[in-house]
Design a protein around this motif. Structure first.
Motif, PDB file in Angstrom:
ATOM      1  N   VAL A  44      49.007  -3.193 -14.846  1.00  0.00           N
ATOM      2  CA  VAL A  44      49.831  -3.474 -16.021  1.00  0.00           C
ATOM      3  C   VAL A  44      49.669  -2.312 -16.986  1.00  0.00           C
ATOM      4  O   VAL A  44      48.561  -1.818 -17.165  1.00  0.00           O
ATOM      5  CB  VAL A  44      49.383  -4.788 -16.712  1.00  0.00           C
ATOM      6  CG1 VAL A  44      50.196  -5.037 -17.967  1.00  0.00           C
ATOM      7  CG2 VAL A  44      49.481  -5.951 -15.749  1.00  0.00           C
ATOM      8  N   LYS A  45      50.764  -1.881 -17.609  1.00  0.00           N
ATOM      9  CA  LYS A  45      50.704  -0.800 -18.594  1.00  0.00           C
ATOM     10  C   LYS A  45      51.456  -1.216 -19.842  1.00  0.00           C
ATOM     11  O   LYS A  45      52.614  -1.619 -19.760  1.00  0.00           O
ATOM     12  CB  LYS A  45      51.325   0.475 -18.039  1.00  0.00           C
ATOM     13  CG  LYS A  45      51.294   1.627 -19.029  1.00  0.00           C
ATOM     14  CD  LYS A  45      51.913   2.888 -18.457  1.00  0.00           C
ATOM     15  CE  LYS A  45      51.814   4.016 -19.458  1.00  0.00           C
ATOM     16  NZ  LYS A  45      52.431   5.238 -18.949  1.00  0.00           N
ATOM     17  N   GLN A  46      50.791  -1.128 -20.974  1.00  0.00           N
ATOM     18  CA  GLN A  46      51.482  -1.384 -22.234  1.00  0.00           C
ATOM     19  C   GLN A  46      52.403  -0.204 -22.501  1.00  0.00           C
ATOM     20  O   GLN A  46      51.966   0.946 -22.520  1.00  0.00           O
ATOM     21  CB  GLN A  46      50.491  -1.540 -23.380  1.00  0.00           C
ATOM     22  CG  GLN A  46      51.189  -1.802 -24.703  1.00  0.00           C
ATOM     23  CD  GLN A  46      50.213  -2.109 -25.818  1.00  0.00           C
ATOM     24  OE1 GLN A  46      49.145  -2.661 -25.583  1.00  0.00           O
ATOM     25  NE2 GLN A  46      50.581  -1.754 -27.029  1.00  0.00           N
ATOM     26  N   ILE A  47      53.677  -0.460 -22.705  1.00  0.00           N
ATOM     27  CA  ILE A  47      54.664   0.588 -22.917  1.00  0.00           C
ATOM     28  C   ILE A  47      54.668   1.043 -24.364  1.00  0.00           C
ATOM     29  O   ILE A  47      54.808   2.211 -24.668  1.00  0.00           O
ATOM     30  CB  ILE A  47      56.079   0.090 -22.533  1.00  0.00           C
ATOM     31  CG1 ILE A  47      56.114  -0.333 -21.082  1.00  0.00           C
ATOM     32  CG2 ILE A  47      57.133   1.148 -22.817  1.00  0.00           C
ATOM     33  CD1 ILE A  47      55.620   0.702 -20.130  1.00  0.00           C
ATOM     34  N   MET A  48      54.515   0.093 -25.263  1.00  0.00           N
ATOM     35  CA  MET A  48      54.587   0.420 -26.667  1.00  0.00           C
ATOM     36  C   MET A  48      53.878  -0.661 -27.453  1.00  0.00           C
ATOM     37  O   MET A  48      53.900  -1.822 -27.069  1.00  0.00           O
ATOM     38  CB  MET A  48      56.057   0.490 -27.070  1.00  0.00           C
ATOM     39  CG  MET A  48      56.320   0.956 -28.455  1.00  0.00           C
ATOM     40  SD  MET A  48      56.961  -0.284 -29.557  1.00  0.00           S
ATOM     41  CE  MET A  48      58.128  -1.151 -28.589  1.00  0.00           C
ATOM     42  N   GLY A  49      53.247  -0.271 -28.519  1.00  0.00           N
ATOM     43  CA  GLY A  49      52.649  -1.198 -29.464  1.00  0.00           C
ATOM     44  C   GLY A  49      52.717  -0.547 -30.826  1.00  0.00           C
ATOM     45  O   GLY A  49      52.266   0.582 -31.000  1.00  0.00           O
ATOM     46  N   THR A  50      53.325  -1.189 -31.790  1.00  0.00           N
ATOM     47  CA  THR A  50      53.482  -0.575 -33.105  1.00  0.00           C
ATOM     48  C   THR A  50      53.676  -1.637 -34.170  1.00  0.00           C
ATOM     49  O   THR A  50      54.087  -2.762 -33.872  1.00  0.00           O
ATOM     50  CB  THR A  50      54.669   0.412 -33.123  1.00  0.00           C
ATOM     51  OG1 THR A  50      54.698   1.083 -34.387  1.00  0.00           O
ATOM     52  CG2 THR A  50      55.992  -0.294 -32.901  1.00  0.00           C
ATOM     53  N   SER A  51      53.396  -1.274 -35.395  1.00  0.00           N
ATOM     54  CA  SER A  51      53.682  -2.131 -36.541  1.00  0.00           C
ATOM     55  C   SER A  51      54.719  -1.468 -37.441  1.00  0.00           C
ATOM     56  O   SER A  51      54.959  -1.896 -38.553  1.00  0.00           O
ATOM     57  CB  SER A  51      52.393  -2.406 -37.332  1.00  0.00           C
ATOM     58  OG  SER A  51      51.837  -1.186 -37.777  1.00  0.00           O
ATOM     59  N   LYS A  52      55.352  -0.403 -36.929  1.00  0.00           N
ATOM     60  CA  LYS A  52      56.349   0.356 -37.699  1.00  0.00           C
ATOM     61  C   LYS A  52      57.621   0.547 -36.884  1.00  0.00           C
ATOM     62  O   LYS A  52      57.596   0.619 -35.665  1.00  0.00           O
ATOM     63  CB  LYS A  52      55.807   1.745 -38.064  1.00  0.00           C
ATOM     64  CG  LYS A  52      54.513   1.733 -38.836  1.00  0.00           C
ATOM     65  CD  LYS A  52      54.720   1.303 -40.254  1.00  0.00           C
ATOM     66  CE  LYS A  52      53.401   1.409 -41.025  1.00  0.00           C
ATOM     67  NZ  LYS A  52      53.472   0.750 -42.298  1.00  0.00           N
ATOM     68  N   THR A  53      58.729   0.669 -37.602  1.00  0.00           N
ATOM     69  CA  THR A  53      60.002   0.946 -36.949  1.00  0.00           C
ATOM     70  C   THR A  53      60.116   2.440 -36.658  1.00  0.00           C
ATOM     71  O   THR A  53      59.254   3.231 -37.046  1.00  0.00           O
ATOM     72  CB  THR A  53      61.196   0.538 -37.840  1.00  0.00           C
ATOM     73  OG1 THR A  53      61.221   1.402 -38.992  1.00  0.00           O
ATOM     74  CG2 THR A  53      61.132  -0.915 -38.261  1.00  0.00           C
ATOM     75  N   LEU A  54      61.202   2.808 -36.046  1.00  0.00           N
ATOM     76  CA  LEU A  54      61.528   4.197 -35.740  1.00  0.00           C
ATOM     77  C   LEU A  54      61.410   5.100 -36.967  1.00  0.00           C
ATOM     78  O   LEU A  54      60.994   6.238 -36.875  1.00  0.00           O
ATOM     79  CB  LEU A  54      62.960   4.219 -35.185  1.00  0.00           C
ATOM     80  CG  LEU A  54      63.570   5.515 -34.749  1.00  0.00           C
ATOM     81  CD1 LEU A  54      62.804   6.078 -33.570  1.00  0.00           C
ATOM     82  CD2 LEU A  54      65.019   5.297 -34.374  1.00  0.00           C
ATOM     83  N   GLU A  55      61.768   4.561 -38.124  1.00  0.00           N
ATOM     84  CA  GLU A  55      61.753   5.350 -39.358  1.00  0.00           C
ATOM     85  C   GLU A  55      60.506   5.120 -40.205  1.00  0.00           C
ATOM     86  O   GLU A  55      60.454   5.514 -41.363  1.00  0.00           O
ATOM     87  CB  GLU A  55      63.021   5.066 -40.147  1.00  0.00           C
ATOM     88  CG  GLU A  55      64.242   5.522 -39.360  1.00  0.00           C
ATOM     89  CD  GLU A  55      65.529   5.409 -40.135  1.00  0.00           C
ATOM     90  OE1 GLU A  55      65.781   4.338 -40.709  1.00  0.00           O
ATOM     91  OE2 GLU A  55      66.269   6.402 -40.138  1.00  0.00           O
ATOM     92  N   GLY A  56      59.495   4.438 -39.637  1.00  0.00           N
ATOM     93  CA  GLY A  56      58.229   4.266 -40.338  1.00  0.00           C
ATOM     94  C   GLY A  56      58.119   3.054 -41.236  1.00  0.00           C
ATOM     95  O   GLY A  56      57.148   2.907 -41.969  1.00  0.00           O
ATOM     96  N   ASP A  57      59.106   2.167 -41.204  1.00  0.00           N
ATOM     97  CA  ASP A  57      59.074   0.964 -42.032  1.00  0.00           C
ATOM     98  C   ASP A  57      58.269  -0.135 -41.350  1.00  0.00           C
ATOM     99  O   ASP A  57      58.285  -0.261 -40.126  1.00  0.00           O
ATOM    100  CB  ASP A  57      60.499   0.425 -42.263  1.00  0.00           C
ATOM    101  CG  ASP A  57      61.377   1.401 -43.031  1.00  0.00           C
ATOM    102  OD1 ASP A  57      60.882   1.989 -44.004  1.00  0.00           O
ATOM    103  OD2 ASP A  57      62.552   1.556 -42.646  1.00  0.00           O
ATOM    104  N   SER A  58      57.594  -0.963 -42.161  1.00  0.00           N
ATOM    105  CA  SER A  58      56.970  -2.177 -41.641  1.00  0.00           C
ATOM    106  C   SER A  58      58.078  -3.179 -41.360  1.00  0.00           C
ATOM    107  O   SER A  58      59.185  -3.051 -41.876  1.00  0.00           O
ATOM    108  CB  SER A  58      56.009  -2.765 -42.673  1.00  0.00           C
ATOM    109  OG  SER A  58      54.947  -1.877 -42.914  1.00  0.00           O
TER     110      SER A  58
END
Length: 156
Positions: A44-58
């Motif tokens: 299993v591979k995590q593809i993406m994990g983030t707390s921000k949008t493409l433009e850096g917004d929460s």
């Protein structure tokens, strides 16, 4: 708290599962789980994990009864999806081809096969365009609420 934790765990698992990409799960392998008589273990591979949008917004999740949605969007060569917004966070994963997110002022983000991104209700209106040579396919996972439209068409 329990339902929020379960929802977040489910959401993370869903994101990992839609990708079809891989990373080893050492604990399962150590116990002999996930192996076959012939060889390789399930990975299993995590593809993406983030707390921000493409433009850096929460971003935050919509109010109401939670609903996860998964879409497969196919773009024939030279086509695009018209100007629109989204009232919730969503992830995009480019399964095939080359797709651009284009904002009215001309700002363009180009994504290739295997790349992903997050946008949300703060993300300005945009189009999605196939900017490659052949077909392009994008998987979109929306974290919605019952009765909430995934796409809101915008005026140019």
């Amino acid at each position: 708290m329990g339902s929020t934790f379960s929802f977040l765990m489910f959401f993370k698992a869903l994101i990992a599962s839609i990708s079809g990409l891989i990373i080893a799960v050492p604990a399962a392998i150590a116990d002999g789980h996930g192996t076959t008589a012939d060889g390789p273990a399930v990975e299993v591979k995590q593809i993406m994990g983030t707390s921000k949008t493409l433009e850096g917004d929460s971003f935050s999740y919509p109010e109401g009864v939670s609903e996860l949605r998964l879409y497969r969007v196919s773009f024939p060569p030279g086509t695009g999806f018209p100007l629109h917004t989204h009232p919730m966070p969503l992830t995009g994963y480019i399964q095939q081809g080359k797709i651009a997110l284009v904002k009215p002022g001309g700002k363009k983000y180009v994504f290739l096969s295997g790349e992903s991104f997050v946008i949300a209700d703060q993300t300005p209106a945009h189009t999605m365009e196939n900017v490659g040579e052949g077909y392009a396919v994008m998987l979109v996972n929306a974290v919605a609420a019952e009765g909430l439209e995934t796409v809101v068409m915008a005026k140019p």
